[in-house]
Design an enzyme around this catalytic site. Sequence first.
Site, PDB file in Angstrom:
ATOM      1  N   ASP A  71     -32.409   4.285 -17.527  1.00 51.55           N
ATOM      2  CA  ASP A  71     -31.790   5.606 -17.606  1.00 51.55           C
ATOM      3  C   ASP A  71     -31.731   6.063 -19.056  1.00 51.55           C
ATOM      4  O   ASP A  71     -30.781   6.716 -19.477  1.00 51.55           O
ATOM      5  CB  ASP A  71     -30.373   5.551 -17.002  1.00 51.55           C
ATOM      6  CG  ASP A  71     -29.791   6.942 -16.772  1.00 51.55           C
ATOM      7  OD1 ASP A  71     -30.575   7.897 -16.672  1.00 51.55           O
ATOM      8  OD2 ASP A  71     -28.555   7.064 -16.712  1.00 51.55           O
TER       9      ASP A  71
ATOM     10  N   CYS B 288     -22.274  20.150 -11.069  1.00 47.11           N
ATOM     11  CA  CYS B 288     -21.951  18.779 -10.686  1.00 47.11           C
ATOM     12  C   CYS B 288     -20.838  18.209 -11.566  1.00 47.11           C
ATOM     13  O   CYS B 288     -20.902  18.283 -12.793  1.00 47.11           O
ATOM     14  CB  CYS B 288     -23.209  17.914 -10.807  1.00 47.11           C
ATOM     15  SG  CYS B 288     -22.944  16.176 -10.471  1.00 47.11           S
TER      16      CYS B 288
ATOM     17  N   CYS C  78     -20.135  12.358  -2.860  1.00 48.61           N
ATOM     18  CA  CYS C  78     -21.326  12.384  -1.995  1.00 48.61           C
ATOM     19  C   CYS C  78     -21.714  10.980  -1.541  1.00 48.61           C
ATOM     20  O   CYS C  78     -22.310  10.810  -0.468  1.00 48.61           O
ATOM     21  CB  CYS C  78     -22.493  13.074  -2.697  1.00 48.61           C
ATOM     22  SG  CYS C  78     -23.048  12.289  -4.222  1.00 48.61           S
TER      23      CYS C  78
END
Length: 361
Positions: free
Chosen positions: A145, A225, A255
């Site tokens: 990442d 978000c 979610c």
Amino acid sequence: MNVALDAAQLVSQIQAWGQELAFSQIGVAGVDLSAAEPGLMAWLSAGCHGDMGYMAAHGLKRARPAELVPGTLSVITARMDYLPRATTEGWQAIELERLDRPQEAVVSVYARGRDYHKVLRNRLQALADRIAAHIGPFGYRVFTDSAPVLEVELASRSGIGWRGKHTLALHREAGSMFFLGEIFVDLALPHTEAVSEHCGSCSACIDVCPTQAITGPQHVDARRCISYLTIEHAGPIPLELRPLMGNRIYGCDDCQLVCPWNKFAQRSVLPDFDERAGLSGSTLIELFAWSEAEFLRRTEGSAIRRIGHERWLRNIAVAMGNALRVRSDPVLEVALQGRADHPSPIVREHVAWALAQSQPA
């Protein structure tokens, strides 16, 4: 010598080494991601990446591993489960209940332990070292990442999972509570088989999103978000989104908490992802009281540290304002007033907003 057989044997060996290094799964993907390019460019053109300029800066390199790292022929993909070892049955319901306690500070599950960048990078490097010891020097680069890599695309192509409607990788036996990592290699390795999608008609993740950031299946507008707003976004949080953030001060798991597949989420075998004191079950007031020195000390080796003390206070101030919207609380108000003259204009503005949310007794 049967080169194809040797390559297949090498993949099997890499998978065995990966298991020894606490990876839950190892796959291999190819480098032709051209099918993902139109979607990437449309997402960037719509500005859905918000302040994350690095995403646009690298353009299509994100979808072209061999341009990002010249010589790349294959991508070794890795999955590492991160639920803390002490996670109990019914953990999803337990986490959802936190959202109903306005004065409790909620930090995303993944961020309650050690910084995953450090854990994965070290173990991916160890895996690369084992490969080199076995076959000799080879060209590679490790990613966690940490660069413009289409992680979920590579994961889905290599059988790590499929892309869920919330855009995260999903696995039938592990849900989505895992980290992804990659090693770009100059080795021609056979690809592991992709898996089919199993979201069906379920729209739980889309329906639950507090800010409606999931604008359609497999499409997230980062600007809405809560994970983006509390971590990546450096400026003031948009006024219309603040009330929707509730008591989420670092990231958002909603979610994932409602996803049926996460009943199969796996606990980590590593102590690295065990919860640190203070990052689970603490009150907003407790965390808002941390000085910068205490923030740095308590978040040493944590992913949270990178947002800095200013954003930490900004996020908590919003949550405190939301708590005051539910019920007036003189103790909360006193805590906020203690930061009303903070040197940071960002903190001062969010504290002022929070105080203005107080409901009359």
